[in-house]
Write a protein that holds these residues in place. Structure first.
Motif, PDB file in Angstrom:
ATOM      1  N   VAL A  94      55.658   0.072  65.816  1.00  0.00           N
ATOM      2  CA  VAL A  94      56.488  -0.661  64.873  1.00  0.00           C
ATOM      3  C   VAL A  94      56.602   0.180  63.610  1.00  0.00           C
ATOM      4  O   VAL A  94      55.590   0.550  62.995  1.00  0.00           O
ATOM      5  N   LEU A  95      57.854   0.493  63.217  1.00  0.00           N
ATOM      6  CA  LEU A  95      58.124   1.344  62.060  1.00  0.00           C
ATOM      7  C   LEU A  95      58.757   0.495  60.973  1.00  0.00           C
ATOM      8  O   LEU A  95      59.707  -0.254  61.231  1.00  0.00           O
ATOM      9  N   ILE A  96      58.265   0.623  59.725  1.00  0.00           N
ATOM     10  CA  ILE A  96      58.700  -0.235  58.624  1.00  0.00           C
ATOM     11  C   ILE A  96      59.227   0.632  57.480  1.00  0.00           C
ATOM     12  O   ILE A  96      58.650   1.677  57.143  1.00  0.00           O
ATOM     13  N   GLY A  97      60.310   0.151  56.841  1.00  0.00           N
ATOM     14  CA  GLY A  97      60.823   0.775  55.629  1.00  0.00           C
ATOM     15  C   GLY A  97      61.655   2.023  55.880  1.00  0.00           C
ATOM     16  O   GLY A  97      61.776   2.528  57.002  1.00  0.00           O
ATOM     17  N   GLU A  98      62.252   2.542  54.790  1.00  0.00           N
ATOM     18  CA  GLU A  98      63.095   3.725  54.912  1.00  0.00           C
ATOM     19  C   GLU A  98      62.301   4.947  55.340  1.00  0.00           C
ATOM     20  O   GLU A  98      62.832   5.854  55.985  1.00  0.00           O
ATOM     21  N   SER A  99      61.015   4.979  54.999  1.00  0.00           N
ATOM     22  CA  SER A  99      60.189   6.129  55.384  1.00  0.00           C
ATOM     23  C   SER A  99      59.719   6.038  56.824  1.00  0.00           C
ATOM     24  O   SER A  99      59.078   6.954  57.329  1.00  0.00           O
ATOM     25  N   LEU A 100      60.014   4.904  57.488  1.00  0.00           N
ATOM     26  CA  LEU A 100      59.595   4.678  58.882  1.00  0.00           C
ATOM     27  C   LEU A 100      58.087   4.829  59.010  1.00  0.00           C
ATOM     28  O   LEU A 100      57.570   5.571  59.855  1.00  0.00           O
ATOM     29  N   GLN A 101      57.383   4.080  58.171  1.00  0.00           N
ATOM     30  CA  GLN A 101      55.917   4.108  58.216  1.00  0.00           C
ATOM     31  C   GLN A 101      55.413   3.315  59.412  1.00  0.00           C
ATOM     32  O   GLN A 101      55.934   2.254  59.738  1.00  0.00           O
ATOM     33  N   VAL A 102      54.375   3.810  60.062  1.00  0.00           N
ATOM     34  CA  VAL A 102      53.818   3.189  61.259  1.00  0.00           C
ATOM     35  C   VAL A 102      52.973   1.973  60.842  1.00  0.00           C
ATOM     36  O   VAL A 102      51.951   2.126  60.192  1.00  0.00           O
ATOM     37  N   ALA A 103      53.439   0.762  61.249  1.00  0.00           N
ATOM     38  CA  ALA A 103      52.705  -0.462  60.945  1.00  0.00           C
ATOM     39  C   ALA A 103      51.816  -0.885  62.108  1.00  0.00           C
ATOM     40  O   ALA A 103      50.708  -1.372  61.913  1.00  0.00           O
ATOM     41  N   ILE A 104      52.303  -0.716  63.316  1.00  0.00           N
ATOM     42  CA  ILE A 104      51.551  -1.055  64.529  1.00  0.00           C
ATOM     43  C   ILE A 104      51.798   0.033  65.555  1.00  0.00           C
ATOM     44  O   ILE A 104      52.939   0.467  65.732  1.00  0.00           O
ATOM     45  N   VAL A 105      50.748   0.448  66.245  1.00  0.00           N
ATOM     46  CA  VAL A 105      50.899   1.441  67.310  1.00  0.00           C
ATOM     47  C   VAL A 105      49.754   1.237  68.294  1.00  0.00           C
ATOM     48  O   VAL A 105      48.645   0.867  67.905  1.00  0.00           O
ATOM     49  N   ASN A 106      50.027   1.464  69.584  1.00  0.00           N
ATOM     50  CA  ASN A 106      48.966   1.288  70.571  1.00  0.00           C
ATOM     51  C   ASN A 106      48.538   2.636  71.162  1.00  0.00           C
ATOM     52  O   ASN A 106      49.153   3.683  70.909  1.00  0.00           O
ATOM     53  N   GLU A 107      47.475   2.579  71.964  1.00  0.00           N
ATOM     54  CA  GLU A 107      46.908   3.796  72.538  1.00  0.00           C
ATOM     55  C   GLU A 107      47.921   4.500  73.445  1.00  0.00           C
ATOM     56  O   GLU A 107      47.973   5.726  73.507  1.00  0.00           O
ATOM     57  N   ALA A 108      48.713   3.709  74.183  1.00  0.00           N
ATOM     58  CA  ALA A 108      49.669   4.306  75.117  1.00  0.00           C
ATOM     59  C   ALA A 108      50.666   5.198  74.380  1.00  0.00           C
ATOM     60  O   ALA A 108      51.006   6.295  74.840  1.00  0.00           O
ATOM     61  N   TYR A 109      51.134   4.735  73.227  1.00  0.00           N
ATOM     62  CA  TYR A 109      52.083   5.551  72.465  1.00  0.00           C
ATOM     63  C   TYR A 109      51.387   6.790  71.885  1.00  0.00           C
ATOM     64  O   TYR A 109      51.935   7.893  71.888  1.00  0.00           O
ATOM     65  N   ALA A 110      50.164   6.596  71.378  1.00  0.00           N
ATOM     66  CA  ALA A 110      49.436   7.727  70.801  1.00  0.00           C
ATOM     67  C   ALA A 110      49.215   8.822  71.841  1.00  0.00           C
ATOM     68  O   ALA A 110      49.384  10.008  71.559  1.00  0.00           O
ATOM     69  N   ARG A 111      48.843   8.409  73.078  1.00  0.00           N
ATOM     70  CA  ARG A 111      48.665   9.409  74.132  1.00  0.00           C
ATOM     71  C   ARG A 111      49.975  10.104  74.457  1.00  0.00           C
ATOM     72  O   ARG A 111      50.012  11.303  74.749  1.00  0.00           O
TER      73      ARG A 111
END
Length: 844
Positions: free
Chosen positions: A191-208
């Motif tokens: 989940v990306l928030i704001g104009e800077s696309l800051q990471v608000a939520i991320v799971n292990e599957a995406y990180a891998r």
């Protein structure tokens, strides 16, 4: 005791104030440290005048004994039974023992010259409604000074916020579950928030997927961490935020930098706008699945996430008072706005008409019951109103108390709270939890929670049932005792690794568990996540468990079977090589048998052709004279009926009926004979569809008899659809025919999958398939003697005369022939007057 009239009139500040004003006037103040009202300071008199006539909940502590006063608006917070009206005139320490240790220091501080205080959502359990209840309050303590500036009392303005606090707590738990579900998802989610696309939520599957850790990504602008992916993904994400439309991309190429260079692949992507409660788009939710190895077999991503919005604020309060004599209701401004009233004074019955029609009767009943004295004259009801301006729905919670004079109800005082945000949040919570339960049920998962602070394990009902637990809360010692002794060392190592500071807290393991009730070992797969407190200590462990016993047993069986078959094939290969001469001889014998079978097949076709020829002759040569008899009898009836006497008409009627019976008999005989030769190629047939068509043909008969027909779900099977229609047409026709006089037919059609061991004993030596569908047609008709159960299926066999029940006696013989053509069987069971049940058995 009641003050003298002249005494009361001397103190205007005690006049009015509804029920509490009356109780204050009637109270014997001479028995308190305050003394009679004529000795009270002006500051107390003024404070009481304000308090008693205010529509906002208020409370007053006075003097060193903290003598208590309160108004009608505060009254509902004391509940139906409990401290009211005992609080009035009592010492604070005497009437509030359950919270005095908390309140006394704060009151003392105010009395000592401290500043006013403000407490929000403070837990203060109080005794009300016959028990101690956990109650949350938002309130302020303010000093009350006399004419010389000395602090003489503490003024309390308060609102009960229990429901709001409990709802927020429930939403927090739901949010934690939602976060956990995202973390354990196999698809990458961010989940990306704001104009800077800051990471608000991320799971292990995406990180891998991007070769990073969750910690490296979380709370950072995404493309500062993976700048090589900015083209084209940054433009795509910004486009979704601007348009507000979701975007689906399949086989999208991507490239990520890794230590050895770059990693390339293909992704299926879903970009979903992230909306706040007011509809404003503040970010994007991205779902991604690596499909590099399945580019030719695209899969649509099924994971959809709904965002839980935490948007609960303290509800506005409005007050009202109803004069029960005139039925006029006076409202504060918030209620006027909510109901869109033209003025603050409005007829109560007209206010009722503005309540949602589905809630109106219930609300009126609750208020009328309180007027009649039920529930101690108290009402507590929630209802809806619809804005006539914009059609918006609003949920309102009304609490009120009927005030009486000389035993008669004279008015209602109460408050109304706009609880729309609370109700909407609760509905969202229920939908989220339902979706979570559905997802867990669909995945055949059980859930559990381990609280490391108290050493307890909490399981779902499904977990408890599956593993033999009598309740859903057990100690960690009991949970550990259920682990198979041979697996405990391995499980301990994995547990300690997940708790180490270097670990991300994820725990995955496969091990055996002993059923608490039967001690049967079961293989399970566990996935969980540790959560740490502010000190970095693991305190909570959430996870899922899946029973994989059958999978492991099948895997072991398959491996053993492969080994066994390999050895058997080796032995068979040796035998085949040694018996090649025997095979040659067997082929010669088989060739001879094939020639004999060919000859027999030719003779069978010849027999079928002759039988078909007979059916044609019967259809034409037998029915042609019969048609002429029927035609001439009809002609006689039309032209010469007036010349025939009564006996002649009777004979003519018998000729007509006999012709009809003969025609029916010939048709049934033809149907019976065709079953022996007309064998269409069998295909998968839905019995549900077959029954539907049979019911269409019997529609008039069903309406005439007003039959009560219940058909349970039926299977699909291999068969001849035309013959199956004949089968069920005959069975249902008989059930409609053989009914008790004066009663309507009651028929139940149902099915069950059984093994050959469950067949009737007389069929176990005849039918050889391992499993059968048993379809049963049960009625509550006249029934028959059990000794006739086999005779029923013989041609022309009848248990009743034609005068009693029409028929040719061939219908059940046709049913038996149909079942023989389907390598099955039909049986019947009955008792006279108890109805009959016919069972047909189809091999699966």
């Amino acid at each position: 005791m009641t003050l003298p009239r002249v005494y009361t009139d001397s103190f205007p500040f005690l006049q009015g104030g509804g029920e509490m004003g009356q109780l204050t006037r009637q109270f014997d103040w001479s028995k308190t440290s305050l003394g009679t009202p004529d000795t009270w300071p002006a500051s107390l008199c003024i404070s009481l005048g304000i308090l008693l006539n205010s529509k906002f909940p208020m409370f007053l502590y006075w003097g060193p004994d903290y003598i208590c006063f309160y108004n009608d608006a505060y009254r509902p917070s004391l509940g139906i039974t409990g401290k009211h009206p005992a609080v009035l005139g009592s010492r604070g320490e005497d009437i509030w023992p359950e919270v005095w240790a908390f309140n006394r220091p704060r009151l003392n501080a105010i009395m000592a010259g401290g500043e006013a205080t403000w407490e929000e959502d403070q837990l203060l359990p109080i005794y009300r409604n016959g028990k101690m209840e956990p109650v949350y309050w938002t309130y302020s303590y303010s000093p009350v000074k006399d004419e010389k500036g000395f602090i003489r009392g503490v003024f309390v303005a308060c609102t009960e916020t229990t429901q709001k606090v409990l709802t927020v707590q429930q939403l927090a738990v739901s949010e934690q579950r939602f976060q956990n579900l995202i973390r354990q998802a196999t698809a990458g989610i961010i989940v990306l928030i704001g104009e800077s696309l800051q990471v608000a939520i991320v799971n292990e599957a995406y990180a891998r997927l991007v070769n990073r850790t969750v910690e490296e990504l979380l709370h950072h602008p995404l493309f500062e961490i993976i700048p090589e992916a900015a083209d084209p993904f940054q433009t795509i994400i910004q486009g979704v935020m601007q348009s507000g439309d979701p975007l689906y991309l399949y086989e999208q190429p991507y490239q990520i930098q890794v230590e050895s260079g770059s990693m390339q692949g293909f992704l299926n992507l879903i970009y979903q706008p992230y909306r706040e409660q007011d509809g404003t788009i503040t970010g994007v939710i991205v779902f991604c699945q690596d499909v590099t190895s399945q580019v030719q077999a695209q899969q649509e991503l099924l994971n959809k996430s709904r965002d839980l919005e935490l948007a609960l604020t303290i509800g506005n309060l409005g007050s009202f008072k109803v004069d029960l004599v005139s039925r006029l209701s006076i409202h504060s401004q918030p209620i006027v706005d909510w109901f869109e009233l033209p003025s603050q004074t409005y007829l109560l019955d007209e206010v009722f008409q503005l309540i949602h029609e589905q809630d109106r009767a219930r609300t009126i009943q609750a208020i009328e019951d309180s007027i009649a004295g039920k529930q101690g004259g108290y009402h507590d009801v929630t209802y809806r109103v619809i804005s006539r301006q914009n059609g918006h729905l609003r949920y309102l919670h009304s609490m009120g108390q009927v005030l009486t004079e000389k035993g008669k109800p004279i008015s209602i005082s109460g408050i109304i709270q706009d609880v729309t945000p609370t109700v909407v949040s609760r509905q969202a919570l229920e939908e989220s939890e339902a979706a979570l339960r559905d997802a867990i049920e669909l995945a055949e998962l059980t859930t559990w929670t381990i609280d490391l602070t108290n050493g307890q394990m909490y399981t779902s009902e499904k977990y408890a049932r599956k593993f033999g637990l009598s309740h859903t809360e057990i100690s960690l010692e009991e949970a550990w005792s259920m682990v198979h002794p041979d697996d405990r060392g391995h499980l301990t190592r994995l547990w300690e690794q997940s708790l180490s500071p270097e670990s991300n807290g994820r725990f995955e393991a496969e091990y055996r568990i002993l059923n608490a009730e039967t001690s049967q070992p079961l293989a399970i797969q566990v996935i969980g996540q540790h959560y740490r407190n502010a000190k970095g200590e693991a305190h909570l462990f959430l996870g899922t468990a899946r029973d994989i016993t059958l999978e492991r047993e099948l895997q072991t069986t398959l491996e053993n079977e492969v080994q066994k078959r390999t050895e058997e094939l080796a032995a068979m290969n040796e035998e085949l090589q040694a018996s090649s001469e025997e095979v040659v001889k067997s082929n010669e014998i088989l060739s001879t048998h094939l020639e004999e079978m060919t000859q027999l097949n030719r003779l069978l076709h010849l027999s079928n052709d002759r039988l078909k020829q007979f059916a044609y002759v019967a259809s034409h040569d037998l029915q042609e004279p019969l048609r002429k008899i029927q035609a001439f009898s009809t002609l006689i009836e039309k032209k010469y009926a007036d010349r025939l006497d009564e006996q002649g008409l009777t004979i003519l009627s018998k000729i007509t009926k006999s012709g009809e019976q003969m025609s029916t008999l010939i048709q049934d005989l033809l149907a019976f004979s065709r079953l022996a030769v007309d064998q269409d190629e069998k295909m998968i047939v839905s019995l549900q569809r077959v029954l539907a068509r049979v019911l269409e043909s019997l529609e008039i008969r069903l309406q005439e008899t007003k039959a009560d027909l219940q058909i349970d779900p039926l299977p699909a099977l291999l068969g001849d659809e035309s013959q199956l229609r004949q089968l069920f047409q005959n069975l249902l026709s008989n059930a409609l025919k053989f009914v008790k006089a004066g009663e309507m037919p009651r028929i139940h059609v149902y099915s069950q999958l059984i093994t050959s061991a469950d067949l009737p004993p007389e069929l176990q030596t005849v039918l050889k398939a391992p499993r059968y569908y048993r379809i049963s047609v049960a009625d509550q008709g006249i029934g028959f003697e059990p000794q006739y159960a086999e005779r029923l299926f013989e041609v022309f066999q009848r248990l009743h005369t034609r005068q009693q029940y029409k028929g040719t006696g061939i219908g059940l013989a046709i049913c038996q022939r149909v079942m023989e053509n389907h390598q099955g069987a039909i049986t019947a069971e009955s008792e006279p007057g108890q109805g009959a049940t016919f069972h047909v058995f189809f091999p699966t």
